[in-house]
Design an enzyme around this catalytic site. Sequence first.
Site, PDB file in Angstrom:
ATOM      1  N   ARG A 156      -2.798  -1.452  -5.965  1.00 48.57           N
ATOM      2  CA  ARG A 156      -1.876  -2.574  -5.782  1.00 48.57           C
ATOM      3  C   ARG A 156      -2.195  -3.628  -6.839  1.00 48.57           C
ATOM      4  NH1 ARG A 156      -4.732  -4.793  -0.243  1.00 48.57           N
ATOM      5  NH2 ARG A 156      -6.692  -5.287  -1.238  1.00 48.57           N
ATOM      6  N   ARG A 162      -3.535   2.857   8.653  1.00 47.62           N
ATOM      7  CA  ARG A 162      -3.834   1.573   7.999  1.00 47.62           C
ATOM      8  C   ARG A 162      -2.581   0.725   7.872  1.00 47.62           C
ATOM      9  NH1 ARG A 162      -7.118   3.048   2.691  1.00 47.62           N
ATOM     10  NH2 ARG A 162      -8.281   1.191   3.193  1.00 47.62           N
ATOM     11  N   LYS A 166       0.835  -1.202   0.000  1.00 48.77           N
ATOM     12  CA  LYS A 166       0.000   0.000   0.000  1.00 48.77           C
ATOM     13  C   LYS A 166       0.877   1.263   0.000  1.00 48.77           C
ATOM     14  CE  LYS A 166      -3.449  -0.068   2.965  1.00 48.77           C
ATOM     15  NZ  LYS A 166      -4.755  -0.193   2.332  1.00 48.77           N
ATOM     16  N   MET A 222      -5.584  -7.407   8.594  1.00 47.63           N
ATOM     17  CA  MET A 222      -5.048  -6.546   9.643  1.00 47.63           C
ATOM     18  C   MET A 222      -5.964  -5.335   9.832  1.00 47.63           C
ATOM     19  SD  MET A 222      -1.024  -6.892   8.993  1.00 47.63           S
ATOM     20  CE  MET A 222      -1.126  -6.475   7.295  1.00 47.63           C
ATOM     21  N   GLY A 224      -8.095  -7.542   4.444  1.00 51.43           N
ATOM     22  CA  GLY A 224      -8.952  -7.650   5.629  1.00 51.43           C
ATOM     23  C   GLY A 224      -8.319  -8.339   6.822  1.00 51.43           C
ATOM     24  N   CYS A 268       9.605 -39.531  -9.862  1.00 52.32           N
ATOM     25  CA  CYS A 268       8.197 -39.894  -9.927  1.00 52.32           C
ATOM     26  C   CYS A 268       7.511 -39.859  -8.560  1.00 52.32           C
ATOM     27  CB  CYS A 268       8.016 -41.254 -10.587  1.00 52.32           C
ATOM     28  SG  CYS A 268       8.810 -42.594  -9.681  1.00 52.32           S
ATOM     29  N   TYR A 324      13.258 -35.557 -16.715  1.00 53.05           N
ATOM     30  CA  TYR A 324      11.800 -35.377 -16.652  1.00 53.05           C
ATOM     31  C   TYR A 324      11.298 -35.458 -15.225  1.00 53.05           C
ATOM     32  CZ  TYR A 324      11.378 -40.466 -16.080  1.00 53.05           C
ATOM     33  OH  TYR A 324      11.480 -41.745 -15.602  1.00 53.05           O
ATOM     34  N   HIS A 374     -15.607  -9.286   1.499  1.00 49.04           N
ATOM     35  CA  HIS A 374     -14.575 -10.129   2.097  1.00 49.04           C
ATOM     36  C   HIS A 374     -14.654 -11.553   1.563  1.00 49.04           C
ATOM     37  CE1 HIS A 374     -13.058 -12.830   5.272  1.00 49.04           C
ATOM     38  NE2 HIS A 374     -12.078 -11.943   5.313  1.00 49.04           N
ATOM     39  N   SER A 432      14.811 -43.562 -11.890  1.00 47.67           N
ATOM     40  CA  SER A 432      13.710 -42.665 -11.550  1.00 47.67           C
ATOM     41  C   SER A 432      13.727 -42.500 -10.033  1.00 47.67           C
ATOM     42  CB  SER A 432      12.377 -43.259 -12.016  1.00 47.67           C
ATOM     43  OG  SER A 432      11.332 -42.394 -11.659  1.00 47.67           O
TER      44      SER A 432
HETATM   45  C1  PEP Z   1       8.240 -43.122  -4.373  1.00 46.90           C
HETATM   46  O1  PEP Z   1       8.617 -43.812  -3.437  1.00 46.90           O
HETATM   47  O2  PEP Z   1       8.570 -41.950  -4.531  1.00 46.90           O
HETATM   48  C2  PEP Z   1       7.345 -43.710  -5.387  1.00 46.90           C
HETATM   49  C3  PEP Z   1       7.009 -43.010  -6.451  1.00 46.90           C
HETATM   50  O3  PEP Z   1       6.845 -44.937  -5.127  1.00 46.90           O
HETATM   51  P1  PEP Z   1       5.584 -45.204  -4.157  1.00 46.90           P
HETATM   52  O4  PEP Z   1       4.996 -43.893  -3.838  1.00 46.90           O
HETATM   53  O5  PEP Z   1       4.676 -46.092  -4.914  1.00 46.90           O
HETATM   54  O6  PEP Z   1       6.246 -45.875  -3.007  1.00 46.90           O
END
Ligand code: PEP
Length: 919
Positions: free
Chosen positions: A368, A96, A26, A107, A105, A867, A887, A484, A800
Amino acid sequence: MARSIYFFGAGQADGDARQKDLLGGKGAGLAEMTRLGIPVPPGFTITTEVCNAYYAAGKVLPAGVEDEIKAAIGRLESLLDARLGSPDAPLLVSVRSGARASMPGMMDTILNLGLNDEIARGLARRTGSERFALDAYRRFILAYADIVLGVPRERFEDALGRARRQAAARLGVDATLLNAAELERKVPDSLLDPESLAALIQQQKDIVLDATGRPFPEDPYAQLQGAICAVFGSWNNHRAQVYRKMHDIPEAWGTACNIQAMVFGNLGDDSGTGVAFTRDPSTGERRFFGEWLPNAQGEDVVAGVRTPHPLSRSASGSDDDERSLEARMPGAYAELVEVQARLERHFRDMQDLEFTIQQNKLFLLQCRTGKRTGRAAVRIAVEMAKEGLISREEAILRVDPGAIDQLLHPSIDPGAPKKVLARGLPASPGAATGQVVFSADEAERRAGQGKAVILVRSETSPEDIHGMKAARGILTSRGGMTSHAAVVARGMGKSCVAGCSAISVSQGQMTVSLYDDHGHASGTLTVKAGDLITLDGSTGTVYLGAVPTVPATLSGEFGELMVWADAVRRLRVRSNADTPHDARTARNFGAEGIGLCRTEHMFFDEERIEAVREMILAPDEAGRRRALAKLLPFQRGDFVGVFREMAGLPVTIRLLDPPLHEFLPQDEAQLEQLSRTMGVSKRDLERKNEELAEYNPMLGHRGCRLAITSPEIYEMQARAILEAACEVAAAGVEVEPEIMIPLSMTRRELAITRALVERVAEQVFAEKGRRVDYRFGTMIELPRASIMAGELAEEAEFFSFGTNDLTQTTLGISRDDAGRFLGAYVESGVFAKDPFQSLDVPGVGALVEMGRDRGRAARPGLKLGICGEHGGDPSSIAFFERAGLDYVSCSPFRVPIARLAAAQAALSAGSSKGPRATD
Ligand code: PEP
Ligand code: MG
């Protein structure tokens, strides 16, 4: 500490827009607007550093600051030719809060500061309106008593109610059956006459004396000091703390405090106040958008007591809205339109403005960067890039990947049968179904029991924030698009219908006035706590019961932003998907392959679980093989479906991972059924169950350890994968199978399983008379796997990182039990965030880097992915980009989030121009 105070006024300002850290959003906006020559009431900002020093010193203002405040007030006085404490030429100010990030809202704000009995009389003389002066005074006492002196507002309600009832009697309004809210609507502040106001002021002062043991402070400087400390104090009130936690705002930022000369929007019909957005914060449409109230002060618009009017004639759909600012004050409106366009061009982003018109003269009180829904964020970024206001890279960086989550969620199925209950304002888009609750505490309680709830209130206030957080959606009977409820719901990405005037909420139920097709009242309906309703926050419709929804699609600006993001990102984005259906969803969201297909999920199907149990409980290898032979066609069918969906893209299939006892029958009926089909006694089955039980199954007989003791399971799975691959390839569909071994940590485990897979592959290729290329790789889920990555890479063609298990095993914290105490760990600052959601970069991240370095040293070009759940978390993705992985893989609905986050990570790391990672 450098200077404590930054002044702004008369076209000059000590600070500017770049100093948000020091002046808050502000304060920085007020300074910048002043520099731009936009009409802003003069004032000054006390810095966030002073706030931090205030706390460090045990809640006292640092030495010297009070003198600086006096000097700044002096400057203000000479600029305005008025004086704080003078009855003849009174200077009134607002005090303010204003943190670096906007916390709407959360503070405190105090208006009309500088009044006492004598000065109020002076103000009446100067403005020629006793009613106005007394109204300003009684509002000031109320706010000051509540915020600074800690006297709860409720204590003043009776007195105010009495004053309203007296006014009602005078006006001939029957007030006997009205509740407080209805009474306020029938007898608004503007109808309280000077006598009632004077009596009310005296009663309020008596309440203060009674509650605090001291008279209300008369000295304006004492008032100012109290207000400044209260604003700093409000940085640590409960609702601000909850909001900070939700939005990852560090406590150390502190708030600034803005002291600004008052202007009055309640000086008659040529005055007013409002809020405006330079674009629609709900949809992102490029149209000047906002609301105002004539003859009203500051917070009236956001408080939602009176339903505000639109700014433009055409805003409400009809072309000639006579209540609009455009119709009522065309001059001020034209100036506002010009100012908003200038501000948007200057700041190159959508702005949220607060303005007041005092006797036809426009003043800007705030500017803002405007909060917006995920949908609006995407549209605004893309359109601004097309308008040439920002670059495509800036557009990509503008959209918070977390916020686009809203776009990926379902909306109301247009074809589904539904019963419309009422209509309100489309305050925050998205569909939400849940049980009605009428209080924030109840919302939190029921949500804690796993129930979906809709919080229904007359109007929300910052005290409701925990309930709003717990609810799926929010419905209010009052308030506009900037109330709000609307602002907070949009920030949270929750569905919200506001200002639904057909409902009234009282005593634990909601009464809905029903209308027929011609708009005539046709009765009422009562909805009680626990009843199901559905909100469509995109249209403002409320439905009775649960209404089916349809999935989101990636079209329009969102699709365009994704194309831009894809053009700059280096990381590839795959998805974790176990079924052909999930694979299709993932592909529709732009997944470039499957990074993890968890085969165990396929085992739980009703038709298969029996065979799985048979396999586990068989007394010998022959029995196991018989059961596995039953499973083979199912598995092969699964893989055929997944390969077809992902034609031309890599599919990583992980062989069986969980401990076997997870598949065993849990109850009597299941045991009996199995005993019959297997011809084995129930007692024997129970014994086997006990044999398989483990004290610590996560560290037990699971992952590739299963293959060392029972290789036939992996043999069956390898066969199913490769037979499916041959079948799909024979149909002319390109397949790219990747077979992945879980939980390995030694080269030998991989050598054994690799030999097994190769043997099966040669058999299948010979039987089918064709070969398909496949890759063999492993998950890295144990610290030893990262440490020994060099050896593992001798066998594996890809890694992975399973960061779920890698986090569990590195931290020694069970992923299944952590929920009980991790909250406290985050709260007490041991971890900045839950390490199962956002990667522990210094710890687990170091093991990822070690695995990468050692793996690639042994096998140059080794393909690396991740993963675990972190594959869909934007801040973890930033790390995976820096770490040079190829990836990330995440759940289907997070794929677009990951694509955007990967693009942002590449832009931030300067790797966006490099070659795309290999797949
Ligand atoms: C992990 O362990 O990150 C994984 C992808 O395998 P899970 O979650 O199936 O154990
Ligand atoms: Mg795992």
